[in-house]
Structure formats: structure tokens, C-alpha cells
Write an enzyme that holds these catalytic residues in place. Structure first.
Site, short mmCIF file in Angstrom:
data_model
loop_
_atom_site.label_atom_id
_atom_site.label_comp_id
_atom_site.label_asym_id
_atom_site.label_seq_id
_atom_site.Cartn_x
_atom_site.Cartn_y
_atom_site.Cartn_z
N GLU A 247 0.82 -1.21 0.00
CA GLU A 247 0.00 0.00 0.00
C GLU A 247 0.86 1.26 0.00
O GLU A 247 1.94 1.29 0.59
CB GLU A 247 -0.93 0.00 1.22
CG GLU A 247 -1.87 -1.19 1.25
CD GLU A 247 -2.59 -1.38 2.56
OE1 GLU A 247 -3.56 -2.16 2.61
OE2 GLU A 247 -2.18 -0.75 3.56
N GLU B 5 -11.53 -4.42 -2.60
CA GLU B 5 -11.02 -5.59 -1.88
C GLU B 5 -11.71 -5.70 -0.54
O GLU B 5 -12.09 -4.69 0.06
CB GLU B 5 -9.50 -5.51 -1.66
CG GLU B 5 -8.66 -5.84 -2.85
CD GLU B 5 -7.18 -6.00 -2.49
OE1 GLU B 5 -6.86 -5.96 -1.27
OE2 GLU B 5 -6.36 -6.17 -3.39
#
Length: 548
Positions: free
Chosen positions: A254, A455
Site C-alpha cells: 500500500e 477488496e
């Protein structure tokens, strides 16, 4: 000292002076006997032709593969109207040494996913696996096996470049490459560092992005070389089997800073952790010091904020994060947070630019992921988001600059938390709001007109979780044809194929993708036999595969 050479332009300008070094090194990849590839770094030649690859892989010993591929090709032509669903593979599917683990179980799982109408799988390409022992020596063996297997089962692949390591407490621990860890041993400041001097070994500090600290290469050059070698090695599959590339930009892949040191292994999403500012390695401090000097405030360049509390402290009892008169909302707080989040944006922009150049013309979608840091979303200062690098508060939108950056480079934005519900999370932490966080992020994506990959954060397989995923997916995609929406389900494991879970999952796939599926039945040997019916009957699907 190296840090004395920094200037304010390290942060304040967007120019890059480094040039990638060209190497003439030729090496062979350790691959299965049926495929042998010689790869040259920065080579523009295809490593293997599709014809050669197919001919080498026909002799797989699977008597049902040709029949299955015939049925599945016909099926693929009839779909897809809605949002495609991909499934993220177990982290250790391809392990050190280029080995595809549990191949028989993976094969049966792939056939089941294809029969259920799943579009493809997400394959995490770990730096610590591919370039494990020596710089510029890449081992793609297990990943080539995986791509070959997916193509036989009619599945597409999204490749996720994982330039991070997993935590040492994780069940499937994957570290950074050994040679990188050796460089960190020589220079510990290559690792993110908090105010207590604790180091995070998940990801190399972005403070040294453009410095030749990895045996003559910068971290950005090392990431770029790996992506380029992947492109050259897998060129025949790009745009055909491999349709997406996600570029890891930080811990857990991320675009963010580590929230806490590696030694602390509690799951912060279930707590009230504030996080720690990761700006105390010499490279980050040099940049901060240069920027502070550039505006005539040298006293602001010696470190992060004073009074930021400890990891588990109530933000209202800290000098920096408290709502009414916290220093986050002062001239100093704005300076520091602009610099801290700006460094993260600059890191993301560097990787976006490099990936765009490498995969230009390859007919693959590029994406990057934003962390789902929601557990202080209902406070004024949003402390856990600030320490992660997102300058998002009650008075400032910290996600719009990220969305605009992705839009400039044609990137898709990936985000998680789609299954999380406020009504449940607030029982654990009243300051949390995963739905509020996600709505803000989805709105930024819609305004900037960028595609989105959703997600789930955890593998929750109950009805409420699937309904919440559908609800939040519609929040983004309702009323628009473009940009597109897709979903990465996290992740494939043995519980997913238990009867009740499988029924719920296949129902979710049909609802989201609006696609007809095979009716897939399993005999006692676990063989999937697609029928000619185009209507799915999920209640007749029962899959149970053994994962070690």
C-alpha cells in the site's frame, strides 16, 4: 556525510536526475524442465514465444485439460457484462526457490474458480522471492508455472509487485531480499525509523528513493529493473493472460508508511493505535531539515511532532492530535504534515512514472493500492491516517491528491474494507468508520474518473459480509459506465471451498459480475466437469481441497 548533500529540491521539486544503469549481464532462470528461459536485463527481445510455450506445456499429464479448455473458451466468449471478480492467491503459492507449491490442489482450485465465473487470480510477485540472493539475478520459475496453469484453466492474472516483506510473526513470512537485508545491516537508516529508534523491516525508507544505497542502485532503480525484467520475461502473456499490474508502493503493498515497528505484531485495525511518524532515519531527517531551512524555520527540521502520544493513547490526551487546540491544526502542524504526506506522494509519483514507461504498449492495466486506515476516522485529526502519510482531517481531503496523481498516470486505484460495517466496528472502537472512509475514497475516484479495484480486508465468508461488499461496490459503480470497477477477493484458502462458503462466494460472483457460470460438479477425486448448461447451480458445487 551523505546527508549534508541534500537540498530543499529533494522534496520540493518533482524532477529526477538519476538515470537507469544499463547492464549486459546474461543469466539463466531456474525453471521447470519443460520451460527454459534466458533473460537479459533491459533486453527488448521476447524471452519465449507463445508457440514454444504452448508446445512445451501440452505434455502436462492432465487428460482432462484439452476438454476443459475447449468448454472454457466457449464460455469466455459469452461473458462478461458486470464487474469482474479476481481472487488473491495464498501468499506462499510461489515460494522461495521458484517452486509452485501444492500444484495439484492449486490446479483443482483454479478449475473451480473458472467454473464459478471468476475472471482471474491475483499473483503476488515478492521481491524477496524473485531477487532473493543476489542483485539483478531473477528467478521466475514458479511464477511461470502459475501463469501457465492459469492460462490452461481459462483464468486471467493480475500481477502484484510486492516490494515489501511480510512481518516476522506472519505464518508465511517473506522477508526483503537477503542481499537487501545485508545492506540494511551495514546502514540501518535504510529502514523506516520512529522516534524511539525502532526500525521497520517491511519496506525501504522512501527517504533514500533516489540514492545509490543498494550496491550502486537506488531503491527506485531496483524496483524498476525487476518490473522491466518481468515485462521482458512474460511479454508473450501480457495483455492476453496477464491483464493487470499492481505496483506495490509500501508496507503490505500500500502507498503508506508503516504504522508501527515490525516488533509490534498486534492487528492495528482491531485496536485504537495512533501509529508512529516514520521520519527518524537520517535520509528522512535530511529532507525535513532541508525543507525547514528553506522556509526559514530551522527549529522545525529536527524531527517529528512533539506530544504525539504513544501507540495506544487516547488522541484527546495528546498535545498534537487533540481536537480543540492540537498542534496538528497549527502552522507547524500544517508544515510537517504537508512535508510528510508530500514525500509519500512523491514516492508514489516516481513509481507511477516508471511503471507507466515500462508497460507502455503492453495492453495491461496498472494500479496501486491505498491503505484502509479507518480507526480514527470519526475524530477531528484522524491521527492514524496522519501517521500513515494521509493528510486527511475533518478540514482537509487527503485522498483527492492521491486520486489526482493516479489519474495523471492512468492508474487504477485499489482499496480495501469493502466488507466492513460501521455498526460492527464501532462496538470495538467508537472512533472507527470504515464505511465513512471508503465513501470518501470512492467519491475521490469518481470525481477523478479513475477505475477502481475493490477488496475485502479479511476473509469473512458470511452473508452479511458479501452483502456489504455488494453494497459498497454499487456505491462506486451505480449510474456510470466508465471508469470500470472490479473486485479482488482476499483470499483463496481451504475454508473458501467448504460447501456453505462456496455457495455464498459463487452467489457473490454472479451478482457482481452478472455472468453465467458453468454448473460444476466434483466427483470423489476432485475432478471438475463443466456441463453444457450456462446456468450456475451453486448448491450443487462442493469443493474441498487440502492446503498444507
Amino acid at each position: 556525510m551523505a546527508i549534508a548533500t541534500f537540498s530543499p529540491s529533494f522534496y520540493c521539486s518533482r524532477t529526477e536526475s538519476g538515470r537507469l544503469t544499463r547492464f549486459s549481464l546474461v543469466h539463466s532462470h531456474k525453471l521447470p524442465s519443460r520451460v527454459r528461459i534466458v533473460s537479459r536485463l533491459n533486453s527488448s527481445n521476447n524471452s519465449v514465444s507463445p508457440a514454444d510455450h504452448n508446445s512445451n506445456n501440452n505434455d502436462s499429464g492432465d487428460s482432462n485439460s484439452e476438454e476443459y479448455e475447449h468448454h472454457h473458451r466457449a464460455f469466455l466468449r459469452s461473458r462478461r457484462k458486470g464487474s469482474p471478480v479476481f481472487v488473491k492467491l495464498p501468499e506462499d503459492t510461489t515460494w522461495a526457490g521458484g517452486i509452485l507449491k501444492r500444484k495439484k490442489a492449486v490446479t483443482q482450485s483454479f478449475k473451480a474458480l473458472a467454473a464459478a465465473g471468476v475472471e482471474g487470480v491475483v499473483m503476488e510477485v515478492y521481491w524477496g522471492v524473485v531477487e532473493k540472493d543476489r542483485p539483478r539475478i531473477y528467478d521466475w520459475g514458479g511464477y511461470l508455472d502459475l501463469v501457465d496453469l492459469a492460462s490452461k484453466c481459462g483464468l486471467k492474472i493480475r500481477a502484484l509487485f510486492a516490494f515489501h516483506g511480510t512481518g516476522p510473526g506472519d505464518r508465511n513470512w517473506i522477508s526483503l531480499p537477503k542481499w537487501v537485508l545485508e545492506e540494511i545491516d551495514k546502514d540501518p537508516d535504510l529502514a523506516y525509523t520512529d522516534r524511539f529508534g525502532r526500525r521497520s523491516m517491511e519496506y525501504i525508507s522512501l527517504g533514500c528513493d533516489s540514492l545509490p544505497v543498494l550496491q550502486g542502485r537506488s531503491p527506485i532503480q531496483a524496483y524498476t529493473d525487476l518490473m522491466r525484467n518481468f515485462r521482458d520475461t512474460f511479454r508473450p502473456f501480457l495483455g492476453v493472460i496477464i491483464t493487470g499490474i499492481q505496483v506495490g508502493m509500501g508496507p503490505a503493498g500500500e502507498l503508506r508508511y508503516p504504522l508501527s515497528p515490525s516488533q509490534k505484531l498486534t492487528r492495528s485495525w482491531r485496536t485504537c493505535e495512533l501509529g508512529e511518524f516514520q521520519c527518524y532515519d537520517k535520509y528522512m531527517l535530511a529532507s525535513l531539515n532541508a525543507c525547514a531551512r528553506g522556509i526559514g524555520r530551522r527549529e522545525w527540521g529536527d524531527g517529528g511532532p512533539i506530544g504525539a502520544g504513544n501507540l495506544m493513547q487516547d488522541p484527546e490526551k495528546t498535545e498534537f492530535f487533540r481536537s480543540r487546540d492540537g498542534s496538528w491544526n497549527t502552522e507547524y502542524g500544517n508544515f510537517f504534515l504537508e512535508w510528510y504526506s508530500g514525500m509519500l506522494l512523491l514516492h508514489g509519483e516516481r513509481l507511477c512514472r516508471e511503471a507507466t514507461t515500462i508497460f507502455r504498449g503492453a495492453r495491461v492495466d496498472t494500479s496501486a493500492k491505498v491503505g484502509g486506515i479507518h480507526w480514527h476516522y470519526c475524530t477531528q485529526s484522524h491521527p492514524s491516517e496522519l501517521t500513515a502519510g494521509y493528510y486527511n482531517t475533518s478540514t482537509r481531503d487527503g485522498y483527492m491528491p492521491i486520486a489526482r496523481m493516479f489519474a495523471r498516470y492512468g492508474f487504477t486505484m485499489c482499496c480495501s474494507c469493502f466488507e466492513m460495517r460501521d455498526v460492527y466496528e464501532k462496538h470495538i472502537n467508537p472512533h472507527s468508520s470504515p464505511e465513512g472512509f471508503l465513501r470518501q475514497l470512492l467519491l475521490a475516484a469518481r470525481i477523478c474518473e479513475i477505475p477502481l479495484e475493490g477488496e475485502n480486508f479479511a476473509t469473512d465468508l458470511d452473508d452479511a459480509a458479501f452483502q456489504q461488499m455488494l453494497k459498497m461496490s454499487k456505491y462506486y459503480s451505480d449510474g456510470i459506465q466508465k471508469p470500470s470497477f472490479s473486485f479482488n477477493f482476499v483470499r483463496m484458502d481451504k475454508s473458501m471451498f467448504e460447501y456453505n462458503n462456496w455457495v455464498r462466494f459463487t452467489h457473490f460472483v454472479r451478482q457482481l459480475s452478472d455472468a453465467s457460470s458453468f454448473r460444476a460438479k466434483l466427483d470423489f477425486r476432485g475432478d471438475i466437469r463443466p456441463s453444457s448448461s450456462a446456468t450456475s447451480d451453486a448448491t450443487k458445487v462442493g469443493v474441498a481441497f487440502a492446503y498444507g
